[in-house]
Enzyme design. Structure first.
Site, mmCIF file in Angstrom:
data_model
loop_
_atom_site.group_PDB
_atom_site.id
_atom_site.type_symbol
_atom_site.label_atom_id
_atom_site.label_comp_id
_atom_site.label_asym_id
_atom_site.label_seq_id
_atom_site.Cartn_x
_atom_site.Cartn_y
_atom_site.Cartn_z
ATOM 1 N N ARG A 38 39.706 -16.017 -54.724
ATOM 2 C CA ARG A 38 39.494 -14.569 -53.823
ATOM 3 C C ARG A 38 39.186 -14.656 -52.506
ATOM 4 O O ARG A 38 39.555 -13.996 -51.719
ATOM 5 C CB ARG A 38 38.308 -13.739 -54.689
ATOM 6 C CG ARG A 38 38.664 -13.323 -56.226
ATOM 7 C CD ARG A 38 39.951 -12.415 -56.389
ATOM 8 N NE ARG A 38 39.888 -11.204 -55.179
ATOM 9 C CZ ARG A 38 40.975 -10.534 -54.756
ATOM 10 N NH1 ARG A 38 42.086 -11.016 -55.209
ATOM 11 N NH2 ARG A 38 40.943 -9.619 -54.295
ATOM 12 N N ILE A 39 38.068 -15.457 -52.223
ATOM 13 C CA ILE A 39 37.660 -15.360 -50.700
ATOM 14 C C ILE A 39 38.457 -16.216 -49.975
ATOM 15 O O ILE A 39 38.841 -15.968 -48.784
ATOM 16 C CB ILE A 39 36.141 -15.882 -50.912
ATOM 17 C CG1 ILE A 39 35.237 -15.083 -51.561
ATOM 18 C CG2 ILE A 39 35.694 -16.280 -49.573
ATOM 19 C CD1 ILE A 39 35.146 -13.645 -50.975
ATOM 20 N N ASP A 60 44.668 -26.720 -52.778
ATOM 21 C CA ASP A 60 44.303 -26.018 -53.705
ATOM 22 C C ASP A 60 44.992 -27.032 -54.722
ATOM 23 O O ASP A 60 46.167 -27.097 -54.664
ATOM 24 C CB ASP A 60 44.615 -24.643 -53.900
ATOM 25 C CG ASP A 60 43.823 -24.087 -55.292
ATOM 26 O OD1 ASP A 60 43.826 -24.725 -56.255
ATOM 27 O OD2 ASP A 60 42.817 -23.059 -55.052
ATOM 28 N N ARG A 120 42.387 -33.028 -54.953
ATOM 29 C CA ARG A 120 41.124 -32.612 -55.723
ATOM 30 C C ARG A 120 39.786 -32.968 -55.079
ATOM 31 O O ARG A 120 38.783 -32.174 -55.073
ATOM 32 C CB ARG A 120 40.871 -33.223 -57.262
ATOM 33 C CG ARG A 120 41.524 -32.400 -58.100
ATOM 34 C CD ARG A 120 41.695 -33.182 -59.557
ATOM 35 N NE ARG A 120 42.362 -32.489 -60.521
ATOM 36 C CZ ARG A 120 41.845 -31.724 -61.541
ATOM 37 N NH1 ARG A 120 40.517 -31.598 -61.731
ATOM 38 N NH2 ARG A 120 42.856 -31.037 -62.500
ATOM 39 N N SER A 127 25.636 -15.272 -49.142
ATOM 40 C CA SER A 127 26.362 -14.629 -50.082
ATOM 41 C C SER A 127 26.710 -13.291 -49.477
ATOM 42 O O SER A 127 26.153 -12.566 -48.455
ATOM 43 C CB SER A 127 25.525 -14.373 -51.495
ATOM 44 O OG SER A 127 24.474 -13.465 -51.171
ATOM 45 N N CYS A 128 27.656 -12.471 -50.314
ATOM 46 C CA CYS A 128 28.153 -11.094 -49.642
ATOM 47 C C CYS A 128 26.919 -10.213 -49.711
ATOM 48 O O CYS A 128 26.905 -9.390 -48.760
ATOM 49 C CB CYS A 128 29.108 -10.855 -50.599
ATOM 50 S SG CYS A 128 28.821 -10.714 -52.292
ATOM 51 N N THR A 129 26.002 -10.477 -50.675
ATOM 52 C CA THR A 129 24.668 -9.502 -50.676
ATOM 53 C C THR A 129 23.627 -9.765 -49.944
ATOM 54 O O THR A 129 23.264 -8.840 -49.319
ATOM 55 C CB THR A 129 23.997 -9.729 -52.397
ATOM 56 O OG1 THR A 129 25.325 -9.380 -53.125
ATOM 57 C CG2 THR A 129 23.044 -8.795 -52.315
ATOM 58 N N GLY A 133 20.102 -14.604 -56.151
ATOM 59 C CA GLY A 133 19.113 -15.093 -54.986
ATOM 60 C C GLY A 133 19.377 -14.242 -53.746
ATOM 61 O O GLY A 133 18.628 -14.813 -52.728
ATOM 62 N N ASN A 158 32.329 -6.630 -51.023
ATOM 63 C CA ASN A 158 32.022 -7.781 -51.099
ATOM 64 C C ASN A 158 32.928 -8.919 -50.955
ATOM 65 O O ASN A 158 32.635 -10.102 -50.837
ATOM 66 C CB ASN A 158 31.289 -7.935 -52.673
ATOM 67 C CG ASN A 158 31.922 -7.487 -53.636
ATOM 68 O OD1 ASN A 158 32.116 -6.248 -53.933
ATOM 69 N ND2 ASN A 158 32.784 -8.211 -54.424
#
EC number: 1.2.1.12
Length: 337
Positions: free
Chosen positions: A13-14, A35, A82, A153-155, A214, A318
């Site tokens: 997603r990000i 990836d 990897r 983090s997004c939050t 957190g 987010n």
């Protein structure tokens, strides 16, 4: 200043949204993606079609060969390795690598990218030991000798600018945060095993799930004045994007709710323009899909009990807001002397 060349490790997603942000900006250049779990044609499909943010329409997207994607005429190298130390970032000119696998969040593990020729690594998640930077709050403390950073983090990106304004103007004695948070990829579509977090294994689209975060404590890392003064928790809810922070604080100085609103509005139009937003509209969560700001204060949703005890509410996409800050942090690091 020349365009900053970016590589992305982990096209989830990000990773995909950082790529979308980078491709429409003229101050950075996406040159490589790694990836190991998806083929180049599937990578193109996942990038082009997005349930939340819609179909990508800025460039025609083609698979040139097994190791190259074309965005219009622009080639982007594709790897499927990897181990971070094996990715040949230097070959592509990628100087800044976004580590968005969610696996290599510790400083030493993320630093493996430097062996492949990356100059700096930005972890798109909180980190136990890498220095954390929140644009608009503490990015000016970054110095060029730091090679591995976390974009928090997004939050934390939503909460920290808000907490900074409140603390700078009125002083925060202590506070509790709740984030009502959209589903993320770690959750389950139906009840399934989740041995570390039993509640987290319950069906995401059918439950409100209490969870730990957190994010509030991390504000103390980017704003040392608030260390030990904030903590919080999360409710995971059945929406696919956009979350909302509810911050309830005891203030050191008395302030009316109107004074608090005025302070946030002033900062949102000044130093924190583009990071902190302000709205008095009757908005709901979907109104913020694709909003690139970290935190949008909802003046109508907050409430004060007294002149020293107040609840403040702020929205955030987010996914998109956070991905936008990753690119902003890279630009800031590249310009730092």
């Amino acid at each position: 200043m020349a365009k900053v060349k970016i590589g992305i490790n982990g096209f989830g997603r990000i990773g995909r949204l950082v790529a979308r942000v980078a491709l429409v900006r003229d101050d950075v250049e996406l040159v490589a993606v790694n990836d190991p779990f998806i083929t180049v044609d599937y990578m193109a499909y996942m990038f082009k079609y997005d349930t939340v943010h819609g179909q990508y329409k800025h460039h025609e997207l083609k698979v040139k060969d097994e190791k190259t994607l074309l965005f219009g005429d622009k080639p982007v190298a594709v790897f499927g390795l990897r181990n971070p130390e094996e990715i040949p970032w230097a070959e592509t000119g990628a100087e800044y690598v976004v580590e968005s696998t969610g696996v290599f969040t510790e400083k030493e593990k993320a630093a493996a990218h430097l062996k492949g020729g990356a100059k700096k690594v930005i972890i798109s998640a909180p980190s136990k030991d890498a220095p954390m930077f929140v644009v608009g709050v503490n990015e000016k403390t970054y110095t060029p000798d730091i090679d591995v950073v976390s974009n928090a983090s997004c939050t934390t990106n939503c909460l920290a600018p808000l907490a900074k304004v409140i603390h700078d103007r009125f002083g925060i004695v202590e506070g509790l945060m709740t984030t009502v948070h959209s589903i993320t990829a770690t959750q389950k579509t139906v009840d399934g095993p989740s041995s570390k977090d039993w509640r987290g294994g319950r069906a995401a689209s059918f439950n409100i799930i209490p969870s730990s975060t957190g994010a509030a404590k991390a504000v103390g890392k980017v704003l040392p004045d608030l260390n030990g003064k904030l903590t919080g928790m999360a409710f995971r809810v059945p929406t696919v994007d956009v979350s909302v922070v509810d911050l309830t604080v005891t203030l050191a100085k008395e302030a009316s709710y109107d004074e608090i609103k005025a302070a946030i509005k002033e900062e949102s139009e000044g130093k924190l323009k583009g990071i902190l937003g302000y709205t008095e509209e009757d908005v709901v969560s979907s109104d913020f899909v694709g909003d690139s700001r970290s935190s949008i204060f909802d003046a109508k949703a907050g409430i004060a009990l007294s002149k020293k005890f107040v609840k403040i509410v702020a929205w955030y996409d987010n996914e998109w807001g956070y991905s936008s800050r990753v690119v902003d942090l890279i630009r800031h690091m590249a310009a730092a002397k």
